[in-house]
Write an enzyme that holds these catalytic residues in place. Structure first.
Site, PDB file in Angstrom:
ATOM      1  N   ASP A 226       0.880  -1.271   0.083  1.00  0.00           N
ATOM      2  CA  ASP A 226       0.065   0.004  -0.137  1.00  0.00           C
ATOM      3  C   ASP A 226       0.853   1.342   0.129  1.00  0.00           C
ATOM      4  OD1 ASP A 226      -2.480   1.200  -0.098  1.00  0.00           O
ATOM      5  OD2 ASP A 226      -2.623   1.119   2.032  1.00  0.00           O
ATOM      6  N   ASP A 364      -9.202  -1.465   3.085  1.00  0.00           N
ATOM      7  CA  ASP A 364      -8.724  -1.141   4.289  1.00  0.00           C
ATOM      8  C   ASP A 364      -9.813  -1.501   5.448  1.00  0.00           C
ATOM      9  OD1 ASP A 364      -6.791   0.410   3.081  1.00  0.00           O
ATOM     10  OD2 ASP A 364      -7.920   2.290   2.872  1.00  0.00           O
TER      11      ASP A 364
END
Length: 444
Positions: A226, A364
């Protein structure tokens, strides 16, 4: 007579000078008040959207924790694993377990990178129908197949046996309504509900079918990915954000949860810098300017156009000249014109409020829930609560950085790294310490 006329003209000039000077003082005071109001609005806006983001994240994690503690189906592996976790051989060696878990995490990371790059390529060449079809199939599987499995296990756990027709009817309506809300139209709260439940179901699948140690390695490598995907100059997610901003369009549905509205953008907490498509008209351009699209965090609170407001109470005395009367009339027109945009601006502000919000990717939601759900599977509430607090602290810190840097930031790394540190410290240090202290009767 000439001297009298000169005195009157001089007096009129002095009066006008005092009027302009007083108007400037009023304008400066109003501008300072407007700036104070804007700063206060930024704080309120940011705090409200942080809370609006904490609530759905907490609900998603709570659903996963509740399921892990009440339904044994998701807490037991039964020897089944995902296709992209090939290293599952039973062994007692810690080194072998670590290497196999790292290998599984890297294989899963390769799958994620491949799918991300494929998505970027499709978006770059505007294969929108193919992307929407892909996402619709994924949503269909989650809303129908995985939801059916979940409901079946819930009914088994609570020993409830309703009619098969009733279950099919309910699941069919649930799935169809979800597809409509996510990919077409639907109430905001209902859209948010479906996105939260979909994220929770996906997290439960990962918890059940990922090997024991692989979960922690997957969380670590996904967080590192990420960072790379968002912060590097050629990162795929950064490229996705920049391309979407250049085209001034949303990306796809079913990927983003927003604290304001379900407005799909990216898989990270992102700042929107797109300008508003509505152009100001020629009549409005004299008094105000159209402000750009707002950011998706509190650091970019919408700023109303600064309009000089002058009291409309203008007195025209009988002994003034015709030119003074004409100037006063012009001033009145300008004052009224300056007041008109406030109504349009209020409506536009309400429209912008519907499309703003801090946006968090469903990925997420999923990995936050995986971390907390896996921690709760050991039935240690100290560890579970510690991980929950760590995730929220990390998310809050990410939002602070988002407000400071005003650019797209990854939402996983800080929260996941904090959660992993809190998990291992609590499970291996704090919990044994508290247990020993309790057994020695040193703590009541």
């Amino acid at each position: 007579m000439p001297s009298t006329r000169r005195q009157q003209e001089g007096g009129g000039a002095d009066a006008e000078t005092h009027t302009v000077y007083g108007t400037n003082l009023i304008t400066n005071r109003n501008s300072q008040e407007d700036e104070n109001v804007v700063e206060e609005a930024e704080l309120k806006y940011g705090a409200s959207h942080v809370i609006h983001l904490f609530v759905p994240v907490s609900l998603c994690m709570a659903l996963v924790v509740f399921t892990m503690n009440t339904i044994t189906f998701y807490s037991q592996n039964n020897g089944r694993h995902l296709l992209y976790t090939p290293f599952v051989r039973e062994t007692d060696s810690i080194v072998e377990k670590g290497l196999m878990s790292l290998g599984n995490a890297l294989v899963m990371l390769c799958v994620v990178v491949l799918m991300t790059v494929l998505l970027i390529v499709f978006y770059k060449y505007k294969f929108y129908k193919l992307i929407h079809g892909w996402l619709i199939v994924s949503s269909f599987l989650l809303l129908f197949l995985f939801t059916t499995i979940y409901v079946q296990e819930v009914l088994k756990s609570f020993d409830v046996s309703p009619s098969a027709l009733l279950v099919l009817f309910g699941l069919g309506n649930y799935g169809v309504l979800g597809m409509m809300c996510i990919h077409w139209k639907g109430p905001l709260r209902l859209q948010q509900f479906y996105l939260i439940t979909m994220s929770a179901l996906m997290a439960l699948v990962f918890i059940k079918y990922l090997p024991e140690w692989t979960v922690w390695f997957v969380l670590f490598v996904i967080s590192v990915w990420d960072l790379v995907a968002v912060l590097t100059p050629k990162g795929p997610l950064r490229y996705l954000v920049e391309t979407a901003q250049e085209r001034n369009e949303p990306i796809f549905p079913a990927l983003i949860y927003s604290s304001g509205v379900i407005y799909p953008y990216v898989l990270v907490t992102a700042v929107e810098n797109t300008t508003d498509p509505r152009e100001p008209t020629s009549s409005d351009s004299n008094t105000s300017t159209a402000f750009p699209g707002e950011a998706s965090c509190s650091s970019e609170t919408p700023k109303r156009p600064k309009v000089k407001r002058i009291p409309q109470k203008v007195q025209i005395e009988s002994n003034t000249t015709a030119s003074t009367t004409q100037n006063s009339g012009v001033r009145v027109e300008r004052e009224l014109a300056a007041e008109r945009p406030t109504v349009q601006d209020a409506n536009f502000h309400r429209h912008e409020e519907e499309e703003r919000g801090v946006k968090l990717g469903l990925g997420d939601f999923i990995f936050y829930s995986v971390l907390l759900g896996k921690a709760s599977s050991y039935f240690d509430w100290n560890t579970t609560i510690a991980c929950y607090v760590a995730i929220l602290i990390g998310l809050c810190f990410t939002l602070v950085l988002l407000a400071v840097f005003k650019r797209a930031l990854p939402a996983l790394p800080i929260s996941i790294f904090s959660g992993l540190i809190f998990y291992f410290c609590t499970r291996w240090i704090i919990t044994p310490f508290v247990t020993q202290v309790s057994q020695k009767c040193l703590l009541y």
